[in-house]
Design a protein around this motif. Structure first.
Motif, short mmCIF file in Angstrom:
data_model
loop_
_atom_site.label_atom_id
_atom_site.label_comp_id
_atom_site.label_asym_id
_atom_site.label_seq_id
_atom_site.Cartn_x
_atom_site.Cartn_y
_atom_site.Cartn_z
N ASP A 435 0.83 -1.21 0.00
CA ASP A 435 0.00 0.00 0.00
C ASP A 435 0.86 1.25 0.00
O ASP A 435 0.59 2.21 -0.74
N ALA A 436 1.93 1.25 0.83
CA ALA A 436 2.80 2.42 0.89
C ALA A 436 3.52 2.65 -0.44
O ALA A 436 3.73 3.80 -0.85
N ILE A 437 3.91 1.57 -1.12
CA ILE A 437 4.57 1.71 -2.43
C ILE A 437 3.61 2.33 -3.45
O ILE A 437 3.98 3.26 -4.20
N ILE A 438 2.38 1.85 -3.47
CA ILE A 438 1.41 2.37 -4.44
C ILE A 438 1.09 3.83 -4.14
O ILE A 438 1.09 4.67 -5.05
N ARG A 439 0.87 4.15 -2.88
CA ARG A 439 0.55 5.53 -2.53
C ARG A 439 1.73 6.46 -2.79
O ARG A 439 1.55 7.58 -3.26
#
Length: 638
Positions: A435-439
């Motif tokens: 999730d952190a990578i995508i955001r």
């Protein structure tokens, strides 16, 4: 005479072989003949009728009668369910089945158990017989050392796989079944099945296929309440005492929020109605088990009435609800089987359970079941526990998906080195990082919410099964955000290494720190379990009686030679209690003195010097900077 090394080795081997006796008997194994017909995707001709008398709450003996249409004369094979969805292992309660008898009218039909598959029963059906009647009892456990307790004087949990046989040779979804249950007088029952006829305490449910029947267990109880949570979802609660059924309005609203936030997350639902089967009890056996249109959930007394103290239990319902989408509707291809005899393969449980664990904690925060700070406290304990798990050095995460079969959740002496079902919580860490990578790559315009809608939110209203492979997962992730997801997952799932994958927190501006007092979530957990958790300081956990319940591999406690099951009698000459050992660890901080533990194991009493001068350490996340990060956004209500 000088021999070359190769010649010497050959002569030594020849001499050794000459000493092996040549006249010993050496039989050949008998071949194993599979007498059980393979499951076929064709309809079973006729409807199985199942009758269960579950009125015995004193001895917990249930009486079962089953009528099974006959396809043709000759050999008939009936199976007792073995590989059960959601258990990830062969957990059928075959040892509880007793008094099995088959009849054709007044004629008793002898049966034999299959010599290779003990869950299969063979009988020869005479010509002209249209149906066979099976009768038997389920001897439910009367104490926890016999298995999970299913019946108390106040409630019961009926799981259809325990009380039924099914004909071999057919997909279970092609076998129609009509079930009738006699419940204790005055009790109310809840299940995803819907009654077609009710007469007094006897309830007949509408005909469904055997797969749906198995997936639709029952909770029934003397003390019962049902709450409409909206969107076709009902919270059905049974309790040991009626006082446990008093639900504050704000607590009930949090459960309604859970439904709302879940549907906003996935964008579709895959049930015509959904029933939380919920027991508040200290007597019925514990459970948290997913089904497509329901879930089985047990929480301790005080769940509603002492909401703050029940903090450790606030994640159960969110987790099991997520499974309606993840695990039931979308299911790994190697976990889908045509019947309950075919072995299941668990290779993708890091998504099935790991992402459910991830979304369960997210929805716990979004719904207000727990505050953001409380959820962060739970995540800090999870992250720290895995970060010191030495077993990651030799056993990759993917191999822990075999643990339900290998270990069957039996206690372990060295969990931190052996590993356990880490695919749950380490899977959570992986998806937090994703999730952190995508955001981070999309300027917070996209995240794992977009994956959830694309992967689980398809085909609204369909409560069948859509299977998937790793390729499907990678393809959907790339549809959300282009990245080398295959390598990302391979490194974290299939490779060994030191330290847990904490990138989801560091990328969001959170640092894993340690303090001298536990965070609120860990404090509540230790209070509920009556455990003294010193995992991150001396490296052990201790129960209320001083018995060691865990020793962290490589920790000071490990180096001191302590083991699980050993009891601490005294610390520095003072009788053990939780406060005393914490006080002694605190006063020893920064010095060089050894803690002197007096322990007992069996008949042995010994003095154990423990070298730890780092004080008390409990994990928590520290926010680095004021910037709102990916994790902050992830946990916000939508």
């Amino acid at each position: 005479m000088r021999f070359l090394p190769v010649v010497a080795a050959l002569l030594a081997a020849t001499a050794a072989s000459a000493q092996v006796p040549t006249g010993n008997s050496a039989p050949q194994p008998l071949p194993v003949t599979d007498l059980i017909p393979a499951a076929r995707d064709i309809p079973y001709p006729g409807t199985v009728r199942l009758e269960v008398d579950a009125t015995d709450t004193r001895q917990g003996i249930w009486t079962i009668r089953q009528t099974i249409p006959v396809v043709q004369p000759g050999r008939m094979t009936l199976l007792y369910p073995q590989w059960l969805p959601g258990n990830h292992a062969p957990r059928g309660e075959l040892d509880k089945l007793s008094g099995l008898t088959f009849r054709a009218g007044d004629q008793v039909l002898p049966w034999t158990r299959d010599p290779a598959d003990v869950y299969a029963f063979h009988l020869d059906v005479p010509a002209g017989v249209q149906e066979v009647q099976a009768s038997f009892q389920l001897l439910t456990p009367t104490s926890p050392d016999q298995g999970r307790v299913l019946v108390t004087r106040e409630m019961l949990n009926l799981q259809w796989e325990d009380v039924s046989l099914y004909p071999a040779g057919y997909y279970t979804r092609r076998i129609p079944v009509t079930a009738t249950v006699a419940y204790p007088a005055g009790w109310r029952a809840a299940t995803a099945l819907r009654p077609s006829v009710q007469a007094g305490n006897r309830v007949t449910y509408g005909t469904v296929n055997y797969e749906v029947l198995q997936d639709s267990p029952v909770f029934a109880g003397r003390y019962f309440r049902a709450d409409d949570l909206g969107q076709g979802v009902t919270l059905n609660t049974v309790a040991d005492h009626p006082s446990e059924l008093a639900v504050p309005a704000d607590v009930l609203q949090k459960h309604r929020n859970l439904v709302t936030q879940s549907l906003r997350l996935f964008g579709a639902r895959h049930y015509d109605h959904y029933d939380f089967l919920h027991a508040i009890t200290g007597r019925l056996g514990g459970i948290g088990l997913e089904h497509h249109r329901s879930s089985e959930n047990q929480n301790d007394p005080g769940y509603f009435t002492d909401w703050q103290a029940s903090l450790p239990d606030h994640n159960l319902l969110p987790h099991e609800f997520v499974h309606s989408w993840n695990g039931k509707f979308r299911r790994p291809a190697d976990l889908f089987t045509p019947d309950f005899r075919t072995p299941m393969r668990n290779s993708l449980l890091w998504l099935y359970e790991g992402q459910t664990q991830f979304w369960g904690h997210v929805l716990e925060a979004r719904s207000g079941m727990s505050t953001k700070e409380q959820v962060l406290g739970k995540l800090a304990v999870i992250a720290a526990t895995l970060d010191v798990r030495a077993g990651r050095q030799w056993r990759p995460l993917v191999d822990t998906t075999n643990d339900p079969i290998i270990s069957a959740r039996r206690p372990k002496a060295w969990t931190s080195w052996q590993r356990s079902e880490d695919y749950y919580n380490e899977g959570l860490l992986i998806w937090t990082e994703a999730d952190a990578i995508i955001r981070g790559g999309t300027g917070n315009r996209r995240g794992m919410d977009d994956f959830a809608r694309a992967f689980f939110g398809i085909r609204p209203g369909d409560w069948g099964v859509v299977s998937y492979t790793l390729d499907d997962v990678v393809r959907t992730l790339n549809g959300v955000y282009q990245y080398d997801w295959r390598s990302f997952l391979d490194q974290r799932v299939n490779q060994t290494g030191d330290g847990a994958p904490l990138g989801g927190f560091t990328r969001s501006g959170y640092r894993l720190d340690y303090a001298e007092t536990p965070n609120a979530a860990q404090a509540a957990s230790m209070k509920a379990s009556k455990a003294n958790d010193l995992s991150f300081s001396a490296g052990l956990t201790i129960d209320k009686d001083g018995k060691i319940t865990q020793v962290i591999w490589g920790s000071p406690a490990f180096r001191a030679g302590l083991v699980v099951g050993e009891t601490i009698l005294a610390v520095d000459g003072r009788t053990y209690n939780e406060a005393a050992v914490k006080e002694r660890i605190t006063t020893a901080k920064g010095g060089s003195a050894l803690l002197q533990l007096t322990t007992k194991r069996g008949e042995e009493v010994r003095l154990v010097p423990l070298s730890w001068n780092g004080g008390l350490r409990y994990p928590r996340f520290t926010k680095v900077g004021a910037k709102r990060g990916a994790l902050d956004i992830l946990l916000e209500p939508k």
